[in-house]
Design an enzyme around this catalytic site. Structure first.
Site, PDB file in Angstrom:
ATOM      1  N   ALA A   1       0.845  -1.201   0.000  1.00  0.00           N
ATOM      2  CA  ALA A   1       0.000   0.000   0.000  1.00  0.00           C
ATOM      3  C   ALA A   1       0.878   1.247   0.000  1.00  0.00           C
ATOM      4  O   ALA A   1       1.895   1.302   0.695  1.00  0.00           O
ATOM      5  CB  ALA A   1      -0.920   0.010   1.215  1.00  0.00           C
ATOM      6  N   GLU A   2       0.472   2.251  -0.760  1.00  0.00           N
ATOM      7  CA  GLU A   2       1.290   3.446  -0.972  1.00  0.00           C
ATOM      8  C   GLU A   2       1.560   4.239   0.305  1.00  0.00           C
ATOM      9  O   GLU A   2       2.535   4.983   0.391  1.00  0.00           O
ATOM     10  CB  GLU A   2       0.632   4.384  -1.985  1.00  0.00           C
ATOM     11  CG  GLU A   2       0.454   3.792  -3.371  1.00  0.00           C
ATOM     12  CD  GLU A   2      -0.922   3.204  -3.564  1.00  0.00           C
ATOM     13  OE1 GLU A   2      -1.298   2.286  -2.800  1.00  0.00           O
ATOM     14  OE2 GLU A   2      -1.626   3.675  -4.470  1.00  0.00           O
ATOM     15  N   ASN A   3       0.642   4.149   1.271  1.00  0.00           N
ATOM     16  CA  ASN A   3       0.862   4.903   2.513  1.00  0.00           C
ATOM     17  C   ASN A   3       1.930   4.260   3.377  1.00  0.00           C
ATOM     18  O   ASN A   3       2.388   4.893   4.335  1.00  0.00           O
ATOM     19  CB  ASN A   3      -0.441   5.086   3.286  1.00  0.00           C
ATOM     20  CG  ASN A   3      -1.226   3.801   3.471  1.00  0.00           C
ATOM     21  OD1 ASN A   3      -1.307   2.984   2.556  1.00  0.00           O
ATOM     22  ND2 ASN A   3      -1.790   3.621   4.641  1.00  0.00           N
TER      23      ASN A   3
END
Lengths: 469, 469
Positions: free
Chosen positions: B288-290
């Site tokens: 996930a990008e976060n």
């Protein structure tokens, strides 16, 4: 994977290999290096901070085995030691590319991050920038540096799980993280290999997606066999004109007194390390390129922790507020302008503030270390040095003859005979240095007679020893 | 520092402010944002992933207060919502610069690291690259992106000490670390402020040298008041030609079956999230990008942890092997080629593999998110979508009319009617898509009649529903 031999079995002739590890510490991927030496792969391109301590299972073993064809490094030579690698470079058997520390980890990180290149201020005005694209942004010059990717990375860690998640210990992250990211195949040797799930998500320093293989450590460098890197006892003073100048300890003391409380400071190897003794009880924040901030004083034999050392290889302690990170973050701090000062040793300083501290005539390459990045980013560049070299020639010169670290960057010179300063950089040329203080027992004219650069003399020249009273 | 009002007192009219936080989560620096709204500073340049959830103490408050003159963001608009910011942009009161997520954090990090610019593959061939320098390295095009520095950064953390050392919790590092590095003055609000020394050196996520002020959190977004972001129940199937196609759940199931064991995969928001349900019990690694890797399935109400969510805002769980990091590292993984696949929702796919998924006619800007970075770096780009839009027009088109995310990048299209594939990128143009499978109950000719692009048809076209049996 069962053994280091299996893990490195596909490192074939001509491969590129990043070998993490820092300076003269004993924390190298010695298990994997030993296996690679055993396999005998030749024609390697090796990327490293330095080959490490000769005579130990470091990159030097590969050089001694004639396995390295091309060496990309921050340290190819140190004064007083001629390594096998230097001999091979001199003989044309091995080629050499010198890279500043911050640039090397940044290029590796960029390769791992899928970037093609970066514009960095580091190295401008030095031979490192020769042949590279220079571009001005907002009036400042930057050097285009290409990203690096490698076939393999050899990494040393404290703990790894079967998914490849890795934990480093203390100040030992250094080049490991960026080198792992840059490699197609990253091979980790770890003191402990644990079940997946045994490392908490927030404790992972290097996520498993960057790691290909994990093997147990079986070859270690014994810290007790290393040359002792502890704080030197106060040295006797050098003499000029038959009179004693400041001791090394006193040079450090004078430099320390220039640092305001709460300043963040990086101390270069050698003479600048003396400063640490005089700030340990003050709120001065020390920064080390291998990835420590706000560390404590030098470790005693009892306090010595093998994973706690500064960039010069001196063992240190932690204190309240210490933090650990990798060299990429460390050079973010440096280049990003977060350091009040860097204090560097030097071979020569020019009248215009040029700094020459990484190579000297006759050296095969030299030792750039982090100096170019630190000088490019720190708010102030101080240099501590003996006023003259061992043959009595002034080290403060009109124009540097040695290869430059950075032009026009020094704003304070602290020697065993004098303090000279000029305004810090800020777009305009700060002009000449002013002789502000001299060592007790000397006259201004005597100091000037030992100074090879044109300087201004302050209206009132004070005595250095009185500055810290 | 005692209060948020004091901490933001010197944010004057015209200042540039980075506001960290991610997507529609409730973890924004709401205390500092509220104080800044109270102060009423105008003419701000705001850098953010997105303004956050409207109606809550997020960046939207500043927009509603008419405090923002220039907005630099990854999300300016979402379908179905017209925010106050969009109205002001449309009216010319606020200017807008759209930036891909990975590029935004990378530019911030570069600014913090003292670099001037980077060459990134992200955005090439899209309007993001218009007017920027393009340069080819090793035959591949890269876009020159300038570093960003800001006057201020507003950061939300779990814990901070008086030296400024900061710890984040779970997957909440996101933009905080890079935004803090880029700012001249970094202001942190923390749930807990502890004595210096209470945070172990190895637990520090952001060293104190990057932090200027720390204040306690006094304004929180209550997670219970947010629109519920939980896994949708299986949806009913859309109908084409009077016959039911695959449900959204089934599209996800078909896509999931394309993923080999141990593949590392990123799932875009919306339809791709459905894939997660079908890989949770398999060794497929979700990214996930976060800043999460190898996370678990969707959280139940009982499992819900406010700091554990994916990039689409879905609450998730951890599992053995999960790791947390910030968005800079997350996009290193993406751009650096470590993802087997990214699965993205889309507005249109072109016959030549063009992907258009970030903006549509009539949108003020759009929602780039991480799509451009993910598409640029992943080994495979899959897209999941309904075969036709709500007005019955094919979304598989000869040539995209919507703004491109990336040209020539898609290698698998999974719709509610068909699976189409082509060889993955590798230097050469992979050519046309081949119709490999169709939904049960439909004929090849029926599917082709609903397809707006020229495709090849496999010798043996299989039934999608049989692919996962």
């Amino acid at each position: 994977m069962a053994s280091a031999a299996e893990a490195i079995a596909d490192i074939d002739d001509g491969a590129s290999v990043g070998i993490a590890g820092f300076g003269l510490s004993h924390r190298y991927p010695s298990t994997l290096i030993s296996a690679l030496a055993e396999k005998g792969t030749r024609g390697l391109t090796v990327y490293c901070n330095g080959l490490g301590q000769p005579g130990f299972p470091t990159g030097h073993v590969l050089a001694e085995n004639h396995q390295i064809a091309h060496l990309v490094t921050c340290f190819s030579a140190r004064p007083g030691v001629v390594s096998e690698a230097e001999k091979q470079i001199d003989a044309g058997e091995m080629t050499l590319e010198m890279v500043p520390q911050g640039t090397l980890v940044e290029r590796m990180r960029a390769g791992g991050a899928g970037l093609a290149a970066i514009y960095t201020p580091t190295g401008f005005g030095s031979e490192i920038a020769e042949g590279k694209d220079i571009r001005y942004f907002d009036g400042r010059p930057y050097v285009l540096e290409r990203a690096i990717t490698t076939d393999f990375a050899l990494i040393r860690a404290q703990r790894a799980d079967h998914f490849g998640n890795v934990v480093f210990r203390g100040g030992s992250q250094n080049f490991n993280v960026s080198f792992a990211k840059a490699a197609r195949v990253t091979i980790v040797e770890a003191e402990e290999i644990v079940e997946t799930g045994a490392i908490a998500p927030e404790d992972v320093d290097l996520p498993g997606v960057f790691v290909t293989r994990v093997v147990p450590i079986t070859v270690r460098m014994d810290i007790r066999n290393l040359p002792k890197r502890v704080n030197r006892p106060p040295s006797s003073a050098k003499e000029y004109l038959g009179k004693p100048a400041l001791t090394r300890e006193q040079i450090g003391r004078r430099a320390a007194a220039l640092l305001p409380d709460n300043s963040v400071v990086n101390l270069g190897a050698g003479l600048p390390v003396q400063v640490a003794n005089w700030v340990r009880d003050r709120p001065v924040v020390l920064h080390a390129e291998n990835g420590l901030l706000n560390y404590g004083g030098f470790a005693t034999d009892e306090e010595l922790d093998p994973d706690l050392h500064d960039a010069g290889g001196m063992f240190v302690t932690t204190r309240d507020g210490t933090s650990f990170f990798d060299s990429v973050t460390s050079f973010e701090i440096a280049r990003g302008g977060r350091l009040y000062a860097v204090i560097l040793g030097t071979y020569q300083v020019g009248a215009n503030g040029d700094l020459a501290n990484w190579s000297a005539p006759g050296m095969i390459g030299g030792g750039i270390g982090g100096a170019m990045d630190l000088a490019a980013g720190a708010q102030h560049v101080f240099t501590t040095l003996e006023h003259c070299d061992s043959r009595g020639r002034p080290k403060l010169v009109e124009r540097c003859e040695f290869p430059l670290t950075m032009p026009n960057c020094v704003d304070a010179i602290i020697t065993d005979l004098a303090l000279l300063r000029r305004p810090s950089r800020g777009g305009r040329d700060p002009g000449r240095f002013t002789l502000e203080e001299i060592a007790a027992g000397f006259t201004v004219d005597e100091v000037l007679s030992l100074t090879g650069m044109t300087v201004d003399v302050a209206d009132e020249v004070r005595v250095m020893q009185e500055a810290w009273l």
